[in-house]
Design a protein around this motif. Structure first.
Motif: not given
Length: 151
Positions: A23-24, A79
């Motif tokens: 996740k970003t 994130n």
């Protein structure tokens, strides 16, 4: 038919778990805008470092305050550990980026043109990596930023 549904459910579960690890934070227009503004303001302040710090102290304090505000904003986005880590380094007066440069300028009062030129290149590159990562959020920009963070 039931076996097929179980396989689909298992596949979906594995896919979702795999996505959790990568996740970003999504692109954020505010982060992009503020980072580009801070880049310009920081580089302008750095250009003055061959003259007395006292003449430019208010400008430096404003840049540092604005950086702290953006760091706080980045800290609270989900994130977003990579970007927050980079802002933490940029605002750390014991590191060799923005806050460290300004600390040195304050201590020395005037810095040599050669030092300013080299420091400005490094700081500009750090901003460029932050901006690129915010815009692209791809593996290459992530790896480039992580390399700078770990250096």
């Amino acid at each position: 038919m039931k076996t097929f549904q179980i396989k689909i459910a298992l596949f979906t579960l594995l896919l979702l778990q795999g996505c959790q690890a990568i996740k970003t934070a999504v692109y954020d227009q505010y982060s992009y805008q503020k980072t580009t503004e801070l880049k310009v303001e920081t580089l302008l302040a750095i250009d003055n470092a061959t003259t007395s710090f006292e003449k430019h102290q208010q400008m430096v304090e404003k840049v540092l305050l604005d950086m702290e505000k953006l760091k706080e904003y980045e800290k609270n986005k989900p994130n977003n550990e990579i970007t927050f880590s980079m802002w933490s380094i940029m605002t750390d007066s014991e590191k060799n980026l923005v806050a460290g440069f300004f600390k040195r300028w304050k201590e020395k009062q005037i810095l040599s043109p050669a030092f300013v030129t080299e420091a400005k290149k490094q700081i500009e590159e750090a901003f460029n990596l932050l901006i690129e990562y915010e815009v692209k959020k791809d593996k290459t920009s992530k790896d480039n930023l992580l390399a700078l963070i770990s250096a």
